[in-house]
Design an enzyme around this catalytic site. Sequence first.
Site, PDB file in Angstrom:
ATOM      1  N   SER A  22      -5.991   9.206  44.927  1.00  0.00           N
ATOM      2  CA  SER A  22      -4.783   9.064  45.761  1.00  0.00           C
ATOM      3  C   SER A  22      -3.837   8.025  45.175  1.00  0.00           C
ATOM      4  O   SER A  22      -2.617   8.227  45.133  1.00  0.00           O
ATOM      5  CB  SER A  22      -5.175   8.618  47.180  1.00  0.00           C
ATOM      6  OG  SER A  22      -5.807   9.660  47.849  1.00  0.00           O
ATOM      7  N   SER A 166      -1.780  13.237  58.600  1.00  0.00           N
ATOM      8  CA  SER A 166      -1.797  13.559  57.179  1.00  0.00           C
ATOM      9  C   SER A 166      -0.997  12.535  56.371  1.00  0.00           C
ATOM     10  O   SER A 166       0.209  12.388  56.557  1.00  0.00           O
ATOM     11  CB  SER A 166      -1.215  14.964  56.958  1.00  0.00           C
ATOM     12  OG  SER A 166      -0.903  15.135  55.592  1.00  0.00           O
ATOM     13  N   ASP A 313     -12.469  12.821  53.636  1.00  0.00           N
ATOM     14  CA  ASP A 313     -12.906  13.343  52.331  1.00  0.00           C
ATOM     15  C   ASP A 313     -14.394  13.099  52.083  1.00  0.00           C
ATOM     16  O   ASP A 313     -14.977  13.710  51.180  1.00  0.00           O
ATOM     17  CB  ASP A 313     -12.099  12.693  51.198  1.00  0.00           C
ATOM     18  CG  ASP A 313     -10.664  13.213  51.147  1.00  0.00           C
ATOM     19  OD1 ASP A 313     -10.378  14.236  51.792  1.00  0.00           O
ATOM     20  OD2 ASP A 313      -9.840  12.578  50.464  1.00  0.00           O
ATOM     21  N   LYS A 340      -9.033  22.074  53.825  1.00  0.00           N
ATOM     22  CA  LYS A 340      -9.146  21.301  52.581  1.00  0.00           C
ATOM     23  C   LYS A 340      -9.317  22.289  51.416  1.00  0.00           C
ATOM     24  O   LYS A 340      -9.017  23.468  51.551  1.00  0.00           O
ATOM     25  CB  LYS A 340     -10.303  20.308  52.688  1.00  0.00           C
ATOM     26  CG  LYS A 340     -10.037  19.198  53.711  1.00  0.00           C
ATOM     27  CD  LYS A 340      -8.886  18.315  53.292  1.00  0.00           C
ATOM     28  CE  LYS A 340      -8.524  17.276  54.331  1.00  0.00           C
ATOM     29  NZ  LYS A 340      -7.299  16.553  54.007  1.00  0.00           N
ATOM     30  N   ARG A 344     -14.199  23.414  54.651  1.00  0.00           N
ATOM     31  CA  ARG A 344     -15.406  22.588  54.423  1.00  0.00           C
ATOM     32  C   ARG A 344     -16.430  22.708  55.545  1.00  0.00           C
ATOM     33  O   ARG A 344     -17.614  22.465  55.310  1.00  0.00           O
ATOM     34  CB  ARG A 344     -15.020  21.125  54.174  1.00  0.00           C
ATOM     35  CG  ARG A 344     -14.407  20.952  52.801  1.00  0.00           C
ATOM     36  CD  ARG A 344     -14.221  19.511  52.382  1.00  0.00           C
ATOM     37  NE  ARG A 344     -13.708  19.499  51.014  1.00  0.00           N
ATOM     38  CZ  ARG A 344     -12.917  18.561  50.504  1.00  0.00           C
ATOM     39  NH1 ARG A 344     -12.565  17.532  51.242  1.00  0.00           N
ATOM     40  NH2 ARG A 344     -12.503  18.638  49.252  1.00  0.00           N
TER      41      ARG A 344
HETATM   42  C1  S3P Z   1      -4.694  12.404  50.424  1.00  0.00           C
HETATM   43  C2  S3P Z   1      -4.683  12.553  51.783  1.00  0.00           C
HETATM   44  C3  S3P Z   1      -5.677  13.339  52.514  1.00  0.00           C
HETATM   45  C4  S3P Z   1      -6.932  13.580  51.680  1.00  0.00           C
HETATM   46  C5  S3P Z   1      -6.607  14.023  50.290  1.00  0.00           C
HETATM   47  C6  S3P Z   1      -5.753  12.987  49.577  1.00  0.00           C
HETATM   48  C7  S3P Z   1      -3.616  11.603  49.800  1.00  0.00           C
HETATM   49  O1  S3P Z   1      -5.126  14.593  52.864  1.00  0.00           O
HETATM   50  O2  S3P Z   1      -7.766  14.519  52.314  1.00  0.00           O
HETATM   51  O3  S3P Z   1      -7.788  14.224  49.537  1.00  0.00           O
HETATM   52  O4  S3P Z   1      -3.762  11.190  48.637  1.00  0.00           O
HETATM   53  O5  S3P Z   1      -2.601  11.363  50.479  1.00  0.00           O
HETATM   54  P1  S3P Z   1      -4.181  14.752  54.170  1.00  0.00           P
HETATM   55  O6  S3P Z   1      -3.159  13.728  54.086  1.00  0.00           O
HETATM   56  O7  S3P Z   1      -3.607  16.134  54.090  1.00  0.00           O
HETATM   57  O8  S3P Z   1      -5.106  14.596  55.317  1.00  0.00           O
END
Ligand code: S3P
Length: 426
Positions: A22, A166, A313, A340, A344
Amino acid sequence: MKKSFSKVNSVNGELNLTGDKSISHRAIIFSAMASGKSSIANLSQGHDIISTLVMMHNLGAGVITKNRSVIISGLGYKGFEAPSSELFCGNSGTTARLVSGLLAAQNFSSQLTGDESLSKRPMKRVIEPLMKMGAQFTTIENYTLPFSINPAKKLVNITYEMSVASAQVKSAILIAGLHLEDEAIVIEKDKTRDHTELMLGLPVKAEDEKIISSSSLKYYPAAKEYFIPGDISTSAFHIVLTLLTNNSEIKINNVSLNPTRTGFIELLKQMGADIRYEDVKYSSNEPYGNVFVKSSNLRNVKIDSEIITNIIDEIPILAIAGIFAEGNFEIRNAKELRVKESDRIKSLCYNLNLLGLEVEEYEDGFLISGEIKNLKITFESFGDHRIAMAFSILSMLLKNGGEVNDFECVNISNPKFEEQINSIIN
Ligand code: S3P
């Protein structure tokens, strides 16, 4: 490719993980938006990160990679160039959603595409708020990829109460907001990972709800030197393997300890895990440090709905820990798992059923009880990196080992997974 894993008796040693996925995505995008050369050390090696790097290159940024580092020559956030072909996001939802916020503010058209899995994932959640800001999207009926983003007449301010928890959607709105003379304001009830606001240094008011704002007036797109801490989501696999094997002890150096990501560690500690942090430092406002883990006896606890966003995650590997913990493992309020890289809930329940466990599937989670009855199983990854890694760890905990189909999908987040595991196996 099918991969076999044998039982691991104990693990021991020290790990230096590649950068958090991220944080890596954001460092690349923010460097491309800055004027001048930024350097990013310890970048994630995952294929998702390559998708973002190639995309920034196709939009005109200079990208030179060298081992785990990359130099990005940014264009200034108004200097992106029209791409000569469609922009492919691969498997990466983060790329597609964050970049949508950036492209919505450009004075050229672009088309985003993705692989089969990404083309099924929901994009309305990001298109809708951006359209409220005046962004111009041409989408197919169900708002999935591929879609086109055309120049907006003018982007306008927005105050947006998040309807789904999100970080990707929040980030897209805030990135688009950096192009406004007025502001974009995002109101979050469920607090999602906060890398975007931390790394950009955006104003945040946090009470019951969290209010984050972005505007061109307070944005200074300067080039930076980034150090990306080790990927905490990757560390979850090594941590659970250590906890569940006897006489095991590992140290993971310089791993991200952002509190919006450490929920799974807090949960494992509640379950009885011996995990501690040391030597916490900061880079681009992001905390990181060393994590020590020792074999532990675990017992399942009630998982509160408030923690779900933080552990989203890590649920696949937490479910594996749950099988070996005393009592039953239950996850609820986690409907987001269905959208996802694979569904999942379905992927986990399918594989858990192969073990002969009693599995009850709910729309928003699942309950695991009973004992493992079947040994020597071939699990399905469903092309989902976190499912593949979770069931490879489970295989390492079974008397007769196990196999995982289509294991190569681990490259999405961690091509070094097997190398790292091999380095700590005794
Ligand atoms: C992420 C946010 C999450 C996570 C993804 C990475 C990010 O998703 O599940 O693996 O880097 O902002 P969501 O924001 O859609 O929940």
